[in-house]
Design a protein around this motif. Structure first.
Motif, mmCIF file in Angstrom:
data_model
loop_
_atom_site.group_PDB
_atom_site.id
_atom_site.type_symbol
_atom_site.label_atom_id
_atom_site.label_comp_id
_atom_site.label_asym_id
_atom_site.label_seq_id
_atom_site.Cartn_x
_atom_site.Cartn_y
_atom_site.Cartn_z
ATOM 1 N N UNK A 134 0.810 -1.215 0.000
ATOM 2 C CA UNK A 134 0.000 0.000 0.000
ATOM 3 C C UNK A 134 0.849 1.274 0.000
ATOM 4 N N UNK A 135 2.167 1.143 0.139
ATOM 5 C CA UNK A 135 3.034 2.320 0.134
ATOM 6 C C UNK A 135 3.118 2.879 -1.278
ATOM 7 N N UNK A 136 3.291 4.198 -1.378
ATOM 8 C CA UNK A 136 3.350 4.844 -2.680
ATOM 9 C C UNK A 136 4.778 4.967 -3.205
ATOM 10 N N UNK A 137 5.738 4.969 -2.303
ATOM 11 C CA UNK A 137 7.129 5.033 -2.715
ATOM 12 C C UNK A 137 7.882 3.899 -2.041
ATOM 13 N N UNK A 138 9.142 3.715 -2.367
ATOM 14 C CA UNK A 138 9.901 2.584 -1.853
ATOM 15 C C UNK A 138 10.471 2.816 -0.456
ATOM 16 N N UNK A 139 10.263 3.995 0.099
ATOM 17 C CA UNK A 139 10.744 4.272 1.445
ATOM 18 C C UNK A 139 9.705 3.857 2.469
ATOM 19 N N UNK A 140 10.142 3.739 3.704
ATOM 20 C CA UNK A 140 9.177 3.437 4.763
ATOM 21 C C UNK A 140 8.315 4.675 5.016
ATOM 22 N N UNK A 141 7.212 4.474 5.707
ATOM 23 C CA UNK A 141 6.251 5.561 5.912
ATOM 24 C C UNK A 141 6.844 6.728 6.695
ATOM 25 N N UNK A 142 7.721 6.439 7.651
ATOM 26 C CA UNK A 142 8.338 7.510 8.445
ATOM 27 C C UNK A 142 9.196 8.397 7.551
ATOM 28 N N UNK A 143 9.992 7.782 6.684
ATOM 29 C CA UNK A 143 10.851 8.572 5.799
ATOM 30 C C UNK A 143 10.026 9.327 4.767
ATOM 31 N N UNK A 144 8.950 8.727 4.282
ATOM 32 C CA UNK A 144 8.072 9.421 3.348
ATOM 33 C C UNK A 144 7.487 10.675 3.998
ATOM 34 N N UNK A 145 7.087 10.562 5.258
ATOM 35 C CA UNK A 145 6.534 11.711 5.981
ATOM 36 C C UNK A 145 7.582 12.808 6.137
ATOM 37 N N UNK A 146 8.833 12.428 6.471
ATOM 38 C CA UNK A 146 9.896 13.419 6.623
ATOM 39 C C UNK A 146 10.175 14.137 5.308
ATOM 40 N N UNK A 147 10.163 13.403 4.211
ATOM 41 C CA UNK A 147 10.400 14.017 2.900
ATOM 42 C C UNK A 147 9.299 15.024 2.586
ATOM 43 N N UNK A 148 8.039 14.641 2.846
ATOM 44 C CA UNK A 148 6.929 15.567 2.589
ATOM 45 C C UNK A 148 7.044 16.823 3.446
ATOM 46 N N UNK A 149 7.418 16.652 4.725
ATOM 47 C CA UNK A 149 7.575 17.810 5.603
ATOM 48 C C UNK A 149 8.692 18.725 5.104
ATOM 49 N N UNK A 150 9.809 18.138 4.703
ATOM 50 C CA UNK A 150 10.926 18.939 4.201
ATOM 51 C C UNK A 150 10.553 19.664 2.907
ATOM 52 N N UNK A 151 9.797 19.009 2.033
ATOM 53 C CA UNK A 151 9.365 19.659 0.800
ATOM 54 C C UNK A 151 8.424 20.815 1.097
ATOM 55 N N UNK A 152 7.513 20.622 2.051
ATOM 56 C CA UNK A 152 6.607 21.707 2.413
ATOM 57 C C UNK A 152 7.373 22.880 2.996
ATOM 58 N N UNK A 153 8.354 22.601 3.846
ATOM 59 C CA UNK A 153 9.187 23.662 4.418
ATOM 60 C C UNK A 153 9.939 24.404 3.329
ATOM 61 N N UNK A 154 10.485 23.671 2.381
ATOM 62 C CA UNK A 154 11.220 24.287 1.277
ATOM 63 C C UNK A 154 10.310 25.175 0.435
ATOM 64 N N UNK A 155 9.131 24.693 0.131
ATOM 65 C CA UNK A 155 8.180 25.480 -0.668
ATOM 66 C C UNK A 155 7.757 26.735 0.096
ATOM 67 N N UNK A 156 7.501 26.612 1.392
ATOM 68 C CA UNK A 156 7.089 27.757 2.195
ATOM 69 C C UNK A 156 8.203 28.794 2.315
#
Length: 70
Positions: A45-67
């Protein structure tokens, strides 16, 4: 943390304690195989090959970068 892990493992194998050692090892192997099969189903059910914790960290970092760029 170590005590909790040991207690969890002891409760996990409690029903097996009356068996001979070979049967205990075999049952533990089967339990681990079932756990791995369950993990594989969850991973599908995962969308990428990383674990869910790392996927969440990547999304948070991308949001911070965009902001920061706005």
């Amino acid at each position: 943390m170590t005590n909790n892990l040991a207690e969890y493992f002891n409760s996990w194998i409690l029903p097996l304690r009356s068996l001979p050692i070979f049967d205990i090892v075999d049952e533990i192997k089967l339990k681990i195989m079932d756990m791995i099969a369950d993990w594989k189903e969850d991973i599908k059910s995962w969308f990428i090959e990383l674990c869910l914790v790392m996927e969440k960290k990547i999304k948070e970092n991308l949001e911070t970068l965009v902001n920061e760029q706005v």
